[in-house]
Design a protein around this motif. Structure first.
Motif, PDB file in Angstrom:
ATOM      1  N   GLY A  83       0.807  -1.206   0.000  1.00  0.00           N
ATOM      2  CA  GLY A  83       0.000   0.000   0.000  1.00  0.00           C
ATOM      3  C   GLY A  83       0.843   1.258   0.000  1.00  0.00           C
ATOM      4  N   GLU A  96      -2.582   3.325   3.473  1.00  0.00           N
ATOM      5  CA  GLU A  96      -3.673   2.904   2.595  1.00  0.00           C
ATOM      6  C   GLU A  96      -3.310   1.540   2.012  1.00  0.00           C
ATOM      7  OE1 GLU A  96      -3.759   5.876  -0.415  1.00  0.00           O
ATOM      8  OE2 GLU A  96      -4.677   7.407   0.867  1.00  0.00           O
ATOM      9  N   TYR A  97      -4.005   0.505   2.439  1.00  0.00           N
ATOM     10  CA  TYR A  97      -3.732  -0.832   1.915  1.00  0.00           C
ATOM     11  C   TYR A  97      -4.364  -1.006   0.537  1.00  0.00           C
ATOM     12  CZ  TYR A  97      -1.948  -2.473   6.423  1.00  0.00           C
ATOM     13  OH  TYR A  97      -1.201  -2.649   7.559  1.00  0.00           O
ATOM     14  N   ASP A  98      -3.614  -1.658  -0.350  1.00  0.00           N
ATOM     15  CA  ASP A  98      -4.133  -1.961  -1.680  1.00  0.00           C
ATOM     16  C   ASP A  98      -5.268  -2.987  -1.589  1.00  0.00           C
ATOM     17  OD1 ASP A  98      -2.197  -0.304  -2.779  1.00  0.00           O
ATOM     18  OD2 ASP A  98      -0.789  -1.944  -3.160  1.00  0.00           O
ATOM     19  N   PRO A  99      -6.140  -3.028  -2.623  1.00  0.00           N
ATOM     20  CA  PRO A  99      -7.151  -4.087  -2.689  1.00  0.00           C
ATOM     21  C   PRO A  99      -6.469  -5.450  -2.684  1.00  0.00           C
ATOM     22  CG  PRO A  99      -7.630  -2.344  -4.266  1.00  0.00           C
ATOM     23  CD  PRO A  99      -6.251  -2.075  -3.732  1.00  0.00           C
ATOM     24  N   SER A 102      -7.910  -3.023   1.291  1.00  0.00           N
ATOM     25  CA  SER A 102      -8.387  -1.631   1.223  1.00  0.00           C
ATOM     26  C   SER A 102      -8.574  -0.982   2.592  1.00  0.00           C
ATOM     27  CB  SER A 102      -9.698  -1.562   0.428  1.00  0.00           C
ATOM     28  OG  SER A 102      -9.515  -2.083  -0.873  1.00  0.00           O
ATOM     29  N   ARG A 118     -14.574  -3.518   4.029  1.00  0.00           N
ATOM     30  CA  ARG A 118     -15.188  -4.818   3.734  1.00  0.00           C
ATOM     31  C   ARG A 118     -16.044  -5.304   4.903  1.00  0.00           C
ATOM     32  NH1 ARG A 118     -11.781  -9.048   0.451  1.00  0.00           N
ATOM     33  NH2 ARG A 118     -10.931  -9.593   2.488  1.00  0.00           N
TER      34      ARG A 118
END
Length: 227
Positions: A83, A96-99, A102, A118
């Motif tokens: 992220g 910010e974590y990537d998908p 998220s 989620r």
């Protein structure tokens, strides 16, 4: 994402073996367990070279101001997430974590807030009870609340191992620094090891100093969820 996985992701950034009952799912009674040092931890008597490394690390962390980059996190099971990260010292940081995860993790200077879109869940922890306070304090000190217990060198630079000086909880944080030929240093990664000896590593893959970050990056309020 299960709650356990969410806690694992949070471990490397905000949860800590130093205050493990908050975030690693350990019983609260574990906070009263004895550590190998017992009571208040007294740091070792470091030699001149190791004292110089601690001084360089402290000066580098103190000089961190604003910037952004990429990170890669690996948990104790080898699961990898990536992220973006942002920093505005003192007090403020954003991950910010990537998908597909998220996740958003934001320190606003007082609290570290986390939003999991989620699970539609929002969590908040006092900044002072997370490892991020080590990087984000106005005055960086590695000899007070957090104390360095070991220093070692490697091909890339050096490593500092630290833990909470006041708590009797097992767990530690290891900071890895790169060091160039001219002596300048940079924070490369950190690893949180909890009371069950489970390690989560966050590696900073890039960093660019940037004084023009939008202040809104460091604000995360609980979103309004649809009923």
């Amino acid at each position: 994402m299960t709650d356990l996985n969410k806690r694992t992701l949070l471990l490397g950034l905000t949860a800590t073996g130093l205050v493990s009952a908050l975030t690693s799912g350990l019983p609260a009674a574990a906070q009263n367990s004895k550590n190998q040092f017992g009571g208040l931890i007294t740091p070792p008597n470091f030699n001149a070279a190791d004292k110089a490394r601690i001084k360089k690390a402290t000066e580098y962390l103190q000089a961190l101001a604003t910037g952004q980059g990429r990170f890669e996190q690996t948990d104790y099971k080898g699961r990898r997430t990536t992220g973006n990260w942002y920093i505005a010292r003192p007090g403020k940081m954003r991950f910010e974590y990537d998908p597909p995860y998220s996740l958003l993790i934001v320190s606003d200077g007082k609290n570290v807030n986390m939003w999991d879109p989620r699970l539609q869940s929002f969590d908040s922890y006092p900044l002072s009870e997370t490892p991020l306070s080590l990087f984000l304090a106005r005055q960086i000190r590695l000899d007070q609340g957090v104390v360095v217990t070991a220093v070692s060198s490697n091909a890339q630079g050096f490593i500092l191992k630290a833990r909470d000086r006041r708590k009797s909880v097992e767990g530690n944080i290891t900071l890895g620094f790169s060091q160039s030929g001219d002596g300048s240093v940079g924070l490369r990664e950190w690893t949180i090891t909890d009371a069950q000896n489970r390690a989560t590593t966050v590696r900073l893959t890039s960093f660019t100093r940037d004084s023009g970050l939008n202040p809104s990056l460091f604000v995360l309020n609980k979103p309004q969820t649809k009923k």
